[in-house]
Motif scaffolding. Structure first.
Motif, PDB file in Angstrom:
ATOM      1  N   UNK A   1      11.738  -8.385  -2.329  1.00 54.05           N
ATOM      2  CA  UNK A   1      11.024  -9.573  -2.808  1.00 54.05           C
ATOM      3  C   UNK A   1      10.617  -9.464  -4.269  1.00 54.05           C
ATOM      4  N   UNK A   2      10.914  -8.325  -4.897  1.00 52.92           N
ATOM      5  CA  UNK A   2      10.536  -8.091  -6.286  1.00 52.92           C
ATOM      6  C   UNK A   2      11.762  -8.153  -7.196  1.00 52.92           C
ATOM      7  N   UNK A   3      11.561  -8.426  -8.464  1.00 55.38           N
ATOM      8  CA  UNK A   3      12.679  -8.350  -9.412  1.00 55.38           C
ATOM      9  C   UNK A   3      13.296  -6.949  -9.401  1.00 55.38           C
ATOM     10  N   UNK A   4      14.565  -6.878  -9.647  1.00 56.24           N
ATOM     11  CA  UNK A   4      15.270  -5.591  -9.604  1.00 56.24           C
ATOM     12  C   UNK A   4      14.668  -4.615 -10.617  1.00 56.24           C
ATOM     13  N   UNK A   5      14.449  -3.389 -10.154  1.00 53.46           N
ATOM     14  CA  UNK A   5      13.967  -2.334 -11.023  1.00 53.46           C
ATOM     15  C   UNK A   5      12.460  -2.222 -11.146  1.00 53.46           C
ATOM     16  N   UNK A   6      11.722  -3.121 -10.503  1.00 54.27           N
ATOM     17  CA  UNK A   6      10.263  -3.115 -10.598  1.00 54.27           C
ATOM     18  C   UNK A   6       9.613  -2.221  -9.558  1.00 54.27           C
ATOM     19  N   UNK A   7      10.197  -2.178  -8.354  1.00 54.45           N
ATOM     20  CA  UNK A   7       9.519  -1.530  -7.220  1.00 54.45           C
ATOM     21  C   UNK A   7       9.354  -0.017  -7.397  1.00 54.45           C
ATOM     22  N   UNK A   8       8.175   0.472  -6.991  1.00 55.77           N
ATOM     23  CA  UNK A   8       7.926   1.900  -6.765  1.00 55.77           C
ATOM     24  C   UNK A   8       7.201   2.016  -5.433  1.00 55.77           C
ATOM     25  N   UNK A   9       7.129   3.223  -4.895  1.00 55.24           N
ATOM     26  CA  UNK A   9       6.472   3.430  -3.618  1.00 55.24           C
ATOM     27  C   UNK A   9       4.996   3.074  -3.619  1.00 55.24           C
ATOM     28  N   UNK A  10       4.389   3.017  -4.782  1.00 51.82           N
ATOM     29  CA  UNK A  10       2.968   2.675  -4.864  1.00 51.82           C
ATOM     30  C   UNK A  10       2.694   1.252  -4.386  1.00 51.82           C
TER      31      UNK A  10
ATOM     32  N   UNK B   1       2.279   1.279  -0.632  1.00 56.56           N
ATOM     33  CA  UNK B   1       0.983   1.895  -0.320  1.00 56.56           C
ATOM     34  C   UNK B   1      -0.155   0.900  -0.543  1.00 56.56           C
ATOM     35  N   UNK B   2      -0.096   0.174  -1.663  1.00 55.16           N
ATOM     36  CA  UNK B   2      -1.162  -0.795  -1.934  1.00 55.16           C
ATOM     37  C   UNK B   2      -1.134  -1.925  -0.909  1.00 55.16           C
ATOM     38  N   UNK B   3       0.051  -2.367  -0.527  1.00 56.27           N
ATOM     39  CA  UNK B   3       0.156  -3.427   0.479  1.00 56.27           C
ATOM     40  C   UNK B   3      -0.538  -2.996   1.764  1.00 56.27           C
ATOM     41  N   UNK B   4      -0.262  -1.792   2.211  1.00 53.39           N
ATOM     42  CA  UNK B   4      -0.894  -1.287   3.436  1.00 53.39           C
ATOM     43  C   UNK B   4      -2.409  -1.184   3.272  1.00 53.39           C
ATOM     44  N   UNK B   5      -2.839  -0.722   2.116  1.00 54.43           N
ATOM     45  CA  UNK B   5      -4.281  -0.570   1.887  1.00 54.43           C
ATOM     46  C   UNK B   5      -4.993  -1.910   1.992  1.00 54.43           C
TER      47      UNK B   5
END
Length: 345
Positions: A40-49, A52-56
């Protein structure tokens, strides 16, 4: 008289609400959640953080309204810290399902750096283990899975922590579980699985199971005239009742990724059948619509969505449980028929 170890009994009470039912939220997805957010994010933006924030945020905003939350230690540490003190904690104890499903026999594996004792020391009130299960599989495959669950049951007993086992049925010939062919097999496989895993040798405390039908083929769900009806409402009712009768431990239903409104309709079917069940452990049906909001609009937008739509999703499920679910201890004849015992070595 049902004997339950004190540690397990106290933790089951912590995981259930005042009515003795499980209103639980699952967000222990690992790779699959990362894929959902990343796509759902632009290519190259995502990191595992981001996962983690979504779950938090989900944990922080929704745990005040549920009795328990299922999380993992890979992406969910901050979510564990953010949960409400009134909400029980279930931790995933197995390798991610995607890592196991493609392997020969789909043999389950425990996380190599964990143990029941370590999870208890960390603060878990229960552990969840997913097991892919085909009751018609070869003896060698079944024997390995049965032995796995026997070992798991003994380890959990020693640590006095409840085990939630999640058997997901499959077939070796009909591999597409969305087809009519698999839908015809599903009820029989779910019932055989519940009957097997209810055996005392496994020491399973709660069975987290699938509904024994594919909603797309149920009489009350089919909308198009040319759609296929595989189950009448009466047939579904009888299957649900039989599952409740086969179980010798509490059963709770999972949402299996269906849309929120569909899962509510499914639970209405269960309630109207009068079948015995003790709650839900609902995942994506509660929070999945928030993924795209978070990925495109950010944390503040997700927080607002959780405080409104997400909260409403939970509260609607709670209303359904109030009308149909029965306390987990009723399967043993009620609290008066349970003897809480101390561990003996």
């Amino acid at each position: 008289m049902k004997k339950i170890l004190k540690g397990k009994f106290d933790r089951l009470r912590q995981l259930s609400n005042a009515s003795g039912t499980f209103s639980a939220l699952a967000i222990d997805q690992r790779g699959s959640l990362e894929s959902m957010v990343q796509s759902s994010m632009p290519e190259g933006v995502y990191t595992g953080e981001y996962a983690k924030e979504f779950k938090r945020l989900v944990s922080k905003e929704l745990t005040p309204y549920i009795s328990a939350i299922l999380l993992d230690k890979k992406l969910g540490i901050s979510a564990i810290s953010a949960k409400s003190d009134t909400c029980g904690l279930i931790l995933s104890y197995e390798k991610a399902g995607s890592e196991v499903f493609s392997t020969p026999g789909k043999i389950p594996e425990i996380l190599l750096n964990e143990s029941c004792k370590r999870m208890v020391d960390f603060g878990a009130d229960a552990l969840k283990v997913l097991v892919y299960y085909n009751p018609d599989d070869d003896f060698d495959v079944l024997d390995k899975k049965h032995a796995f669950l026997e070992r798991l049951g003994n380890e959990a007993r020693a640590a006095e922590i409840p085990i939630f086992v999640e058997p997901l049925v499959y077939d070796n010939t009909v591999t597409d579980q969305g087809t009519k062919e698999f839908a015809k097999l599903k009820a029989k496989k779910v019932k055989a699985t519940v009957a097997e895993f209810s055996k005392s040798k496994y020491q399973i405390d709660v069975l987290k199971i699938e509904l024994p039908f594919n909603y797309k083929y149920v009489e009350s769900f089919v909308e198009k005239e040319n759609s296929t009806v595989l189950y009448t409402k009466e047939e579904v009712k009888q299957d649900l009742i039989q599952i409740g009768e086969l179980a010798s431990c509490p059963i709770i239903y999972l949402s299996a990724g269906v849309p929120t409104d569909v899962f509510r309709k499914e639970l209405n079917l269960v309630n109207n059948s009068g079948a015995k069940y003790s709650g839900v452990l609902c995942g994506r049906a509660t929070w999945q619509d928030g993924v795209s909001i978070y990925a495109t609009e950010g944390a503040a937008a997700l927080t607002e969505w959780l405080q409104t739509t997400g909260k409403q999703n939970v509260q609607e499920l709670n209303k359904l449980l109030d009308h149909g679910a029965t306390p987990w201890y009723d399967i043993y004849g009620g609290l008066d028929n349970i003897e809480v015992v101390e561990q003996s070595y």
